[in-house]
Design a protein around this motif. Structure first.
Motif, PDB file in Angstrom:
ATOM      1  N   MET A   1       0.841  -1.198   0.000  1.00 45.92           N
ATOM      2  CA  MET A   1       0.000   0.000   0.000  1.00 45.92           C
ATOM      3  C   MET A   1       0.880   1.253   0.000  1.00 45.92           C
ATOM      4  O   MET A   1       0.403   2.343   0.320  1.00 45.92           O
TER       5      MET A   1
ATOM      6  N   HIS B  79       9.090   1.261   3.380  1.00 42.05           N
ATOM      7  CA  HIS B  79      10.174   1.249   4.377  1.00 42.05           C
ATOM      8  C   HIS B  79      10.993  -0.019   4.169  1.00 42.05           C
ATOM      9  O   HIS B  79      10.715  -0.805   3.247  1.00 42.05           O
TER      10      HIS B  79
ATOM     11  N   HIS C 173       9.221  -3.394   3.500  1.00 43.70           N
ATOM     12  CA  HIS C 173       8.814  -3.630   2.108  1.00 43.70           C
ATOM     13  C   HIS C 173      10.022  -3.999   1.256  1.00 43.70           C
ATOM     14  O   HIS C 173       9.948  -4.871   0.391  1.00 43.70           O
TER      15      HIS C 173
ATOM     16  N   LEU D 163      11.024  -7.513   1.311  1.00 46.53           N
ATOM     17  CA  LEU D 163      10.187  -8.368   0.443  1.00 46.53           C
ATOM     18  C   LEU D 163      10.695  -8.286  -0.994  1.00 46.53           C
ATOM     19  O   LEU D 163      10.794  -9.290  -1.710  1.00 46.53           O
TER      20      LEU D 163
ATOM     21  N   TYR E 220      -4.156   7.635   5.522  1.00 46.01           N
ATOM     22  CA  TYR E 220      -3.093   6.649   5.293  1.00 46.01           C
ATOM     23  C   TYR E 220      -1.933   7.352   4.587  1.00 46.01           C
ATOM     24  O   TYR E 220      -2.133   8.051   3.594  1.00 46.01           O
TER      25      TYR E 220
ATOM     26  N   PHE F 286       4.911 -11.721   1.014  1.00 43.93           N
ATOM     27  CA  PHE F 286       4.142 -11.001   2.041  1.00 43.93           C
ATOM     28  C   PHE F 286       4.932 -11.034   3.346  1.00 43.93           C
ATOM     29  O   PHE F 286       5.697 -11.972   3.610  1.00 43.93           O
ATOM     30  N   GLY F 287       4.706 -10.022   4.201  1.00 41.40           N
ATOM     31  CA  GLY F 287       5.426  -9.941   5.468  1.00 41.40           C
ATOM     32  C   GLY F 287       4.763 -10.771   6.554  1.00 41.40           C
ATOM     33  O   GLY F 287       3.532 -10.824   6.649  1.00 41.40           O
TER      34      GLY F 287
ATOM     35  N   LYS G 162       4.852  -9.874   9.521  1.00 32.82           N
ATOM     36  CA  LYS G 162       4.288  -8.912  10.486  1.00 32.82           C
ATOM     37  C   LYS G 162       2.777  -8.980  10.450  1.00 32.82           C
ATOM     38  O   LYS G 162       2.113  -8.979  11.477  1.00 32.82           O
ATOM     39  N   ASP G 163       2.221  -9.044   9.231  1.00 34.11           N
ATOM     40  CA  ASP G 163       0.766  -9.164   9.061  1.00 34.11           C
ATOM     41  C   ASP G 163       0.439 -10.662   9.008  1.00 34.11           C
ATOM     42  O   ASP G 163       0.059 -11.201   7.970  1.00 34.11           O
TER      43      ASP G 163
ATOM     44  N   THR H 233       9.760 -10.258   9.887  1.00 34.97           N
ATOM     45  CA  THR H 233       9.506  -8.845  10.211  1.00 34.97           C
ATOM     46  C   THR H 233      10.813  -8.071  10.362  1.00 34.97           C
ATOM     47  O   THR H 233      11.702  -8.490  11.108  1.00 34.97           O
ATOM     48  N   VAL H 234      10.907  -6.938   9.694  1.00 33.70           N
ATOM     49  CA  VAL H 234      12.064  -6.045   9.840  1.00 33.70           C
ATOM     50  C   VAL H 234      11.715  -5.023  10.920  1.00 33.70           C
ATOM     51  O   VAL H 234      10.603  -4.476  10.935  1.00 33.70           O
TER      52      VAL H 234
ATOM     53  N   MET I 221       8.713  -2.312  11.806  1.00 34.27           N
ATOM     54  CA  MET I 221       8.479  -1.220  10.848  1.00 34.27           C
ATOM     55  C   MET I 221       7.068  -1.312  10.304  1.00 34.27           C
ATOM     56  O   MET I 221       6.566  -2.397  10.027  1.00 34.27           O
ATOM     57  N   SER I 222       6.432  -0.145  10.173  1.00 34.25           N
ATOM     58  CA  SER I 222       5.072  -0.078   9.647  1.00 34.25           C
ATOM     59  C   SER I 222       4.872   1.324   9.087  1.00 34.25           C
ATOM     60  O   SER I 222       5.376   2.307   9.655  1.00 34.25           O
ATOM     61  N   SER I 223       4.156   1.410   7.982  1.00 28.60           N
ATOM     62  CA  SER I 223       3.896   2.732   7.396  1.00 28.60           C
ATOM     63  C   SER I 223       3.206   3.648   8.397  1.00 28.60           C
ATOM     64  O   SER I 223       3.387   4.858   8.389  1.00 28.60           O
ATOM     65  N   ARG I 224       2.396   3.048   9.280  1.00 22.95           N
ATOM     66  CA  ARG I 224       1.628   3.863  10.231  1.00 22.95           C
ATOM     67  C   ARG I 224       2.495   4.428  11.360  1.00 22.95           C
ATOM     68  O   ARG I 224       2.030   5.300  12.089  1.00 22.95           O
TER      69      ARG I 224
END
Ligand SMILES: Nc1ncnc2c1ncn2[C@@H]1O[C@H](COP(=O)(O)OP(=O)(O)OP(=O)(O)O)[C@@H](O)[C@H]1O
Ligand SMILES: CC(C)(CO)[C@@H](O)C(=O)[O-]
Ligand code: BAL
Length: 285
Positions: free
Chosen positions: A30, A34, A37, A40, A71, A146-147, A149-150, A175-176, A184-187
């Protein structure tokens, strides 16, 4: 690096790769990229001839009171990062390009979409499964990345590919984390300075879970340790802590007999963060 805003253009790019007999990987995102991503992308590039990245903030996976409007987005920066990684093509559709005005078809993993984060975000995994199916049909990759993390999302996508016989190999990537352990997360950019300083407690609580699981503790004790760690820290509003079978996400009780996943969701201000860790109970390696 090619950029494609339409389905026809990305299909034409992939058709060229296919004519040359090349394998194709897809990394769905999305945007607001970072290092998570980019890991991946690196995994995809290492194992495939061509790598396609999609950037699409998918409205159908956001609830009406969620953060679709806020977002974070920065397409130019994302494209620069992907160019430097050697990505071959980026698919950047608009919402109108992606969805037909009379769309009626949904893809849903009926059990996995309704538990855990699916209860906190009703409709979320239906939106994810539907858009990922569309991306798979548009790009027709050999493999997709896919990560972890999710984690529940990865389980949903694996189940969907299995149930629908999609010819796509799904790969999960670890997960990084930031130097202080925050996933790490975009949010993360939306956290206040105080919340950002407090958020590594999620990772610290997962360290505690791992330590306690290694002693042969009961699931309820592992859960209590995670809760204790987060409740004693400032600012974190714990939404859920769940301990499930790492493969099926089925509930587990007592002294576990196989790998477990600890799944966390916590609010810091109005930002919902998630984290996870797969832990192996004592003597079960
Ligand atoms: N820290 C991370 N390490 C590895 N993969 C990640 C990480 N963060 C996200 N990903 C993966 O990148 C892909 C795209 O995720 P997305 O664009 O939603 O980013 P995000 O950082 O998870 O954003 P959000 O703030 O929505 O959680 C997903 O497969 C996701 O699991
Ligand atoms: C897989 C995905 C790109 C689908 O919109 C999204 O859920 C994400 O970024 O994790
Ligand atoms: N990374 C999962 C996408 C979402 O939170 O909607």
């Amino acid at each position: 690096m090619q950029t494609a805003e339409t389905k026809a253009d990305i299909r034409a790019a992939v058709a060229e790769y296919r004519r040359a007999g090349e394998s194709v990987a897809l990394v769905p995102t999305m945007g607001y990229l970072h290092e998570g991503h980019l890991s991946l992308v690196r995994a995809a590039r290492a194992a495939n001839d061509r790598t396609v990245v999609s950037i699409f903030v998918n409205p159908t996976q956001f609830g009406p009171r969620e953060d679709l409007a806020t977002y974070p987005r920065d397409i130019e920066r994302d494209l620069d990062l992907l160019r430097r990684e050697g990505v071959d093509a980026v698919f950047l559709p608009s919402v109108d390009e992606m969805y037909h005005p009379d769309r009626q078809t949904i893809v849903e993993t009926t059990r996995l979409s309704r538990v855990l984060m699916g209860r906190l975000r009703p409709g979320h995994y239906r939106g994810v499964a539907t858009v990922v199916t569309k991306l798979f049909n548009i790009v027709q990759p050999d493999a997709a990345y896919f990560g972890e993390k999710d984690y529940q999302q990865l389980c949903v996508i694996r189940a969907m590919v299995r149930d629908l016989d999609s010819p796509v190999a799904v790969h999960g990537v670890p997960t990084v984390r930031e130097a202080d352990g925050l996933a790490m997360s975009s949010r993360n950019v939306r956290l206040s300075a105080e919340d950002r300083a407090a958020a590594p407690v999620l990772n610290a609580s997962l360290d505690a879970a791992e330590r306690i699981a290694a002693t042969g503790a009961r699931v309820s004790d592992i859960k209590a340790a995670v809760r204790g760690e987060i409740d004693s820290a400032p600012r974190a509003g714990l939404q859920s802590v769940d301990i499930r079978d790492a493969q099926t996400l089925a509930p587990v009780q007592g002294v576990p007999s196989g790998p477990l996943v600890v799944l966390l969701a916590a609010r810091f201000g109005d930002v919902l963060l998630i984290d996870q860790r797969v832990v192996t109970p004592k003597g079960k390696t």
